[in-house]
Design an enzyme around this catalytic site. Structure first.
Site, PDB file in Angstrom:
ATOM      1  N   THR A 184       0.821  -1.073   0.332  1.00 62.65           N
ATOM      2  CA  THR A 184       0.377  -0.030  -0.422  1.00 62.65           C
ATOM      3  C   THR A 184       1.423   1.167  -0.260  1.00 62.65           C
ATOM      4  OG1 THR A 184       0.107  -0.143   2.162  1.00 62.65           O
ATOM      5  CG2 THR A 184      -1.539  -1.169   1.210  1.00 62.65           C
ATOM      6  N   LEU A 185       0.605   2.525  -0.898  1.00 66.95           N
ATOM      7  CA  LEU A 185       1.113   3.417  -1.421  1.00 66.95           C
ATOM      8  C   LEU A 185       0.708   4.696  -0.166  1.00 66.95           C
ATOM      9  CD1 LEU A 185       1.661   2.933  -4.725  1.00 66.95           C
ATOM     10  CD2 LEU A 185       3.306   2.921  -2.797  1.00 66.95           C
ATOM     11  N   ASN A 186       1.649   4.954   0.452  1.00 68.72           N
ATOM     12  CA  ASN A 186       1.501   6.640   0.928  1.00 68.72           C
ATOM     13  C   ASN A 186       0.970   7.851  -0.065  1.00 68.72           C
ATOM     14  OD1 ASN A 186       3.144   5.924   2.960  1.00 68.72           O
ATOM     15  ND2 ASN A 186       4.508   6.778   2.524  1.00 68.72           N
ATOM     16  N   GLY A 187      -0.682   8.246   0.524  1.00 66.75           N
ATOM     17  CA  GLY A 187      -1.261   8.463   0.370  1.00 66.75           C
ATOM     18  C   GLY A 187      -2.283   7.856  -1.008  1.00 66.75           C
ATOM     19  N   GLY A 188      -2.385   6.506  -0.470  1.00 66.30           N
ATOM     20  CA  GLY A 188      -3.721   5.794  -1.354  1.00 66.30           C
ATOM     21  C   GLY A 188      -3.481   4.636  -2.447  1.00 66.30           C
ATOM     22  N   GLY A 189      -4.135   3.859  -2.591  1.00 68.73           N
ATOM     23  CA  GLY A 189      -3.495   2.998  -3.811  1.00 68.73           C
ATOM     24  C   GLY A 189      -2.153   2.478  -3.833  1.00 68.73           C
ATOM     25  N   ASP A 217      -6.179  -2.096   7.280  1.00 64.52           N
ATOM     26  CA  ASP A 217      -6.766  -3.373   7.811  1.00 64.52           C
ATOM     27  C   ASP A 217      -8.558  -3.636   6.885  1.00 64.52           C
ATOM     28  OD1 ASP A 217      -5.156  -3.548   9.843  1.00 64.52           O
ATOM     29  OD2 ASP A 217      -6.485  -2.791  11.635  1.00 64.52           O
TER      30      ASP A 217
END
Length: 279
Positions: A184-189, A217
């Site tokens: 998972t990436l910082n800022g979403g996605g 989660d």
């Protein structure tokens, strides 16, 4: 507690809002999966107290089998979170969690096992057991160390960007030996690599964060549900992204948990094309 600023040494500050809710990483994930109609069971431990009873009552209400949960003479685990925007400080006391015991007879009934927030010894035993019996495993590893031998037996390894960079030194997804990888990436996605080596970047949703507690989660739940019903890892990660997007807009790890039909409607509202009903 939602706060305007963190207290200084020996200072008291008033919170803007306070919230009490049930939590626990794997317990948050299973809450989504039970609401989606999957047959689920949980292995863990709670104290012989009101918090422990609240956990058990909630699980029974949503249809999670509690046969793998020990009730022990210890205080149930608790966590206190202070949240200022995307800045979050947590103090936790594991309590009864330290007394959980893996019931391998119970575990053998599963077709998929998800682990989160576990010591290395537990991870190794469960992964070895599952691998020998053809049970697929997803692991949200957090900061736990993991040998290469065990990592290669994990079907779905889940980490956030910061954890992956600390472990491997870069975002090169080929450095992990797991069969499938979700970062998972910082800022979403997220970045995902499937068992065939195909890499996808999953983007498209961003929300103003009220409380990020439980977002990872929720993401895990989307991935697990997607792959268990036969979706590709990229679509499963898109569902994870949607569940995380819904979670961060509310206070509490499970406040956004909803039935599958409501998630399908939410996907349509944000223009996310997912293969519901096509499997």
């Amino acid at each position: 507690m939602l706060i305007e600023r963190f207290p200084e040494f020996h200072e008291k500050v008033n919170a803007e809002e306070a919230f009490f809710g049930l939590g626990g990483a794997a317990a948050n994930t299973i809450s989504w999966l039970a609401h989606f109609g999957l047959r689920t069971g949980y292995i863990g431990a709670v104290g012989r107290d009101e918090i422990g009873e609240a956990h058990l009552s909630y699980f029974r209400r949503i249809g999670v089998d509690t046969g793998g949960i020990r009730v022990v003479d210890a205080t149930s685990g608790v966590a206190i979170a202070m949240i200022r925007g995307e800045d979050k400080r947590i103090v936790k006391y594991p309590g009864a969690n330290l007394l959980k015991d893996i019931d391998f007879d119970y575990l053998s009934r599963a077709r998929h096992v998800h682990l989160s927030s576990n010591p290395m010894d537990t991870i190794e035993k469960v992964v070895e057991f599952a691998s020998e019996r053809g049970i697929t495993v997803s692991l949200d590893i957090g900061e736990a160390p993991l040998s290469r031998e065990i990592e290669e037996k994990v079907d779905y390894l889940m980490m956030n960007e910061d954890e992956y960079r600390r472990k491997f030194g870069s975002l090169d997804l080929s450095l992990s030996g797991a069969k499938n990888l979700v970062v998972t990436l910082n800022g979403g996605g997220a970045l995902v690599r499937d068992a065939s080596g195909n890499v996808h970047e999953i983007r498209g949703l961003s929300a103003e964060v009220v409380d990020s507690t439980g977002a990872g989660d929720s993401f895990d739940a989307g991935v697990i549900y997607g792959v268990l019903i036969g979706w590709g890892l990229d679509d499963a990660a898109r569902l994870g992204m949607l569940l995380a997007y819904l979670t961060v807009q509310q206070v509490g790890a499970r406040s956004a948990v909803m039935p599958l039909e409501d998630v399908i409607a939410a996907a349509g509202e944000v223009g996310l094309n997912l293969p519901f009903g096509r499997n």
